[in-house]
Design an enzyme around this catalytic site. Structure first.
Site, PDB file in Angstrom:
ATOM      1  N   GLU A   1       2.139   9.349  -0.815  1.00 55.37           N
ATOM      2  CA  GLU A   1       3.557   9.384  -1.068  1.00 55.37           C
ATOM      3  C   GLU A   1       2.467   8.581  -2.642  1.00 55.37           C
ATOM      4  O   GLU A   1       1.696   7.720  -2.336  1.00 55.37           O
ATOM      5  CB  GLU A   1       4.353   7.826  -0.804  1.00 55.37           C
ATOM      6  CG  GLU A   1       5.564   7.934  -1.070  1.00 55.37           C
ATOM      7  CD  GLU A   1       5.808   7.594  -2.468  1.00 55.37           C
ATOM      8  OE1 GLU A   1       5.562   7.727  -3.191  1.00 55.37           O
ATOM      9  OE2 GLU A   1       6.113   6.242  -2.098  1.00 55.37           O
TER      10      GLU A   1
ATOM     11  N   LYS B   1      -4.059  -2.486   4.989  1.00 56.35           N
ATOM     12  CA  LYS B   1      -4.687  -3.294   3.715  1.00 56.35           C
ATOM     13  C   LYS B   1      -3.919  -3.013   2.531  1.00 56.35           C
ATOM     14  O   LYS B   1      -3.689  -1.767   1.570  1.00 56.35           O
ATOM     15  CB  LYS B   1      -6.421  -2.311   3.318  1.00 56.35           C
ATOM     16  CG  LYS B   1      -7.463  -1.991   3.316  1.00 56.35           C
ATOM     17  CD  LYS B   1      -7.053  -2.949   1.717  1.00 56.35           C
ATOM     18  CE  LYS B   1      -6.954  -1.301   0.347  1.00 56.35           C
ATOM     19  NZ  LYS B   1      -6.652  -2.291  -0.727  1.00 56.35           N
TER      20      LYS B   1
ATOM     21  N   CYS C   1       6.893   4.659  -8.010  1.00 59.19           N
ATOM     22  CA  CYS C   1       6.865   5.471  -8.271  1.00 59.19           C
ATOM     23  C   CYS C   1       7.933   6.367  -8.439  1.00 59.19           C
ATOM     24  O   CYS C   1       7.605   8.067  -9.185  1.00 59.19           O
ATOM     25  CB  CYS C   1       6.623   6.121  -6.831  1.00 59.19           C
ATOM     26  SG  CYS C   1       7.461   5.381  -5.640  1.00 59.19           S
TER      27      CYS C   1
HETATM   28  P1  ADP Z   1      -2.435   2.166  -8.000  1.00 58.71           P
HETATM   29  O1  ADP Z   1      -3.549   0.714  -8.071  1.00 58.71           O
HETATM   30  O2  ADP Z   1      -2.193   2.505  -9.271  1.00 58.71           O
HETATM   31  O3  ADP Z   1      -1.792   1.092  -7.108  1.00 58.71           O
HETATM   32  P2  ADP Z   1      -3.963   3.107  -6.390  1.00 58.71           P
HETATM   33  O4  ADP Z   1      -3.787   4.570  -5.978  1.00 58.71           O
HETATM   34  O5  ADP Z   1      -5.861   2.699  -6.776  1.00 58.71           O
HETATM   35  O6  ADP Z   1      -3.227   2.878  -7.556  1.00 58.71           O
HETATM   36  O7  ADP Z   1      -4.193   1.995  -5.180  1.00 58.71           O
HETATM   37  C1  ADP Z   1      -3.537   2.459  -4.077  1.00 58.71           C
HETATM   38  C2  ADP Z   1      -4.472   1.245  -2.606  1.00 58.71           C
HETATM   39  O8  ADP Z   1      -5.643   2.265  -2.894  1.00 58.71           O
HETATM   40  C3  ADP Z   1      -4.011   0.097  -3.311  1.00 58.71           C
HETATM   41  O9  ADP Z   1      -4.093  -0.909  -2.181  1.00 58.71           O
HETATM   42  C4  ADP Z   1      -6.361   0.170  -3.620  1.00 58.71           C
HETATM   43  O10 ADP Z   1      -6.467  -1.142  -3.344  1.00 58.71           O
HETATM   44  C5  ADP Z   1      -6.344   1.229  -2.561  1.00 58.71           C
HETATM   45  N1  ADP Z   1      -7.297   2.475  -3.044  1.00 58.71           N
HETATM   46  C6  ADP Z   1      -7.984   1.910  -3.941  1.00 58.71           C
HETATM   47  N2  ADP Z   1      -9.208   2.895  -3.934  1.00 58.71           N
HETATM   48  C7  ADP Z   1      -9.225   3.568  -2.822  1.00 58.71           C
HETATM   49  C8  ADP Z   1     -10.181   4.330  -2.385  1.00 58.71           C
HETATM   50  N3  ADP Z   1     -11.259   5.016  -2.657  1.00 58.71           N
HETATM   51  N4  ADP Z   1     -10.283   4.474  -0.971  1.00 58.71           N
HETATM   52  C9  ADP Z   1      -9.334   4.121  -0.127  1.00 58.71           C
HETATM   53  N5  ADP Z   1      -7.863   3.201  -0.715  1.00 58.71           N
HETATM   54  C10 ADP Z   1      -7.702   2.728  -1.926  1.00 58.71           C
END
Ligand code: ADP
Length: 497
Positions: free
Chosen positions: A270, A196, A304
């Protein structure tokens, strides 16, 4: 659909990249096919260097995610991948690496377009992804088991077996390398996979899915469900996954871990960082300035491991910061694909506004904010590299992960104080110590609470070097031989003789 590129960007892309963008395969990739997503969530792929939408795709729904997991499950359960001879898996992964290497320039251009990073940085990303894939391809044939000294009447062995279905949720800053840290070991040891990617950067993951098909990786072994948080949340809630590897923000990591509790799925996380770079007066200052710059301006600070807290000996503070600012002024902000650009835009207007708000807050809190280098006179999500001095420990700019080109500088008087300031953070991902005194380097490295300590260098990544964090930076290590533990299960077999 023909990509909507500005004439400038069209002129910077190769014919191969333009051709791919004419019909990018951004549908969910399930069981070897691109399937029309069953949702009405349409997401734009935006060029951060111009702010224009380039193309769009439909996010994978919970139903699409369930299909992707079911395909990976079936592919695992019938052994079409896990029961191949390890050397056959190695061969196929090497073939995949060769295909990626052959298309490296096209993928780098697409990655630069999608993320905003400079083409030079994107090229390094693709090279790294290829290297990581080759490294783990070799591991397919290297994992050995053990004979366990059980009581004499038994013969007991420990063998390493594939876990099953591994899922990856990845961020937008290093889309392909971070995917590869997860996909390469998962596949090497016989697992199947569902990816994903971040909703903001789906291009390189889609490209890799095509290459997996071309490399003869069996259908269903690698599946891709593009989409945003809702798609990620659906993935973490879907039964049938054995391990989730997540890279992203600490808050989302917590949500992933909570969801994984319901399905009792293994997780590795991570997460964020606020990594300190400690510069002592006895350092090679020229090298230290270069290292501090690389640590914070690389990828416009959206890293990061960004070395976002410079902790520097008070006796050299002013001179060091002045020289750093001078050299920073020579950076050239622009579109990532333009050959003259050394600092690209941020990923989105949301991220740019968030970073600007943190900078404004720092100024309101009484810190001195210096903007080094000019903002380009163009559209796109740019932030000028910013150096914040005079901040008090505990202020938001000194605490929060900014994820932008913002460096906070704190002076210290003693080694003890330097270590205390460095460790005074919720995070513990990376750190660096700059000193020519070998005893000091070892002493300080031992006391820093972080997954990685670099000494007299910064940001060294290699397929053999385990990487991950402590505290709010997460747990689990990626890269290196540690992946054997993270992507296999240990089976104990006991035979009564
Ligand atoms: P950033 O956008 O700052 O990188 P995120 O942690 O929101 O931080 O995003 C990292 C990944 O997690 C992306 O692929 C995002 O689509 C996904 N993501 C966002 N919210 C969720 C959630 N509730 N559960 C699982 N994956 C998520």
């Amino acid at each position: 659909m023909t990509a909507h590129l500005t004439p400038e960007v069209r002129g910077l892309l190769s014919a191969d990249a333009l051709g791919w963008l004419d019909k990018p395969p951004l549908d969910p990739f399930i069981d070897g096919n691109w399937r029309t997503a069953r949702s009405d969530t349409h997401i734009e792929v935006v060029d951060p260097g111009t702010g224009t939408p380039v193309t769009s795709y439909t996010a994978a729904s919970a139903g699409d995610v369930a299909d992707a997991v079911a395909a990976a499950r079936a592919a695992f359960d019938d052994g079409r991948w896990s029961e191949l001879d390890p050397e056959t898996r190695e061969e196929k992964l090497r073939h995949l690496a060769d295909l990626l290497a052959a298309d490296a320039e096209t993928v780098a251009q697409l990655e630069a377009l999608d993320t905003g990073k400079t083409l030079a940085e994107a090229r390094l990303d693709i090279d790294e992804a290829v290297a990581v894939l080759r490294y783990y391809a070799g591991w397919a044939t290297k994992v050995e088991g053990s004979v366990i000294p059980a009581p004499r009447r038994y013969m007991a062995t420990g063998t390493r077996e594939a876990i099953g279905v591994c899922a990856a949720i990845t961020p937008w800053n290093y889309p392909l390398p971070i995917l590869m840290y997860k996909l390469a070991p998962a596949l090497a040891f016989g697992n199947t996979f569902v990816a994903k990617p971040s909703e903001q950067t789906v291009l390189s993951t889609a490209y890799l899915a095509q290459l997996c098909a071309a490399a003869g990786i069996p259908d269903g072994v690698v599946n891709v469900a593009p989409g945003a948080g809702a798609t990620g949340a659906a993935l973490t809630a879907t039964p049938g996954i054995d391990k989730i590897a997540f890279t992203g923000s600490t808050r989302t990591g917590q949500a992933v871990m909570r969801a994984a509790a319901d399905t009792l799925t293994k997780v590795s996380l991570e997460l964020g960082g606020k990594s300190p770079q400690l510069v002592f007066a006895d350092a090679d200052l020229d090298a230290a300035i270069a290292g501090v710059m690389a640590g914070i301006w690389t990828n416009a600070g959206q890293v990061c491991i960004a070395g976002s807290r410079l902790i520097v000996d008070r006796r050299i503070h002013d001179e060091f910061v002045a020289e750093l600012a001078d050299r920073t002024r020579r950076l050239s902000l622009g579109h990532g694909l333009a050959p003259t650009t050394t600092l690209g835009p941020l990923i989105s207007s949301t991220q740019r506004d968030r970073v600007n708000a943190l900078i404004e807050q720092a100024a309101q809190d009484g810190a001195h904010v210096e903007t080094a280098a000019e903002l380009p006179d163009r559209d796109g999500y740019f932030i000028a590299p910013t150096i914040v001095t005079g901040a008090r420990p505990g202020q938001s700019i000194e605490r929060e992960e900014v994820f932008g080109p913002v460096l906070t500088v704190l002076p210290f008087d003693t080694e003890d104080e330097a270590v205390r300031l460095a460790n005074d953070s919720a995070y513990g991902l990376a750190s660096a110590v700059w000193s020519q005194n070998a005893s000091r380097v070892h002493r300080v490295a031992r006391r820093l609470r972080a997954g990685t300590v670099w000494a007299n260098t910064y940001g060294v990544f290699h397929p053999t070097l385990p990487f991950g964090g402590v505290k709010a930076s997460g747990f689990g290590r990626e890269l290196g031989s540690d992946a054997v533990e993270h992507y296999t299960e240990l089976k104990t077999t006991v035979i009564d003789l």
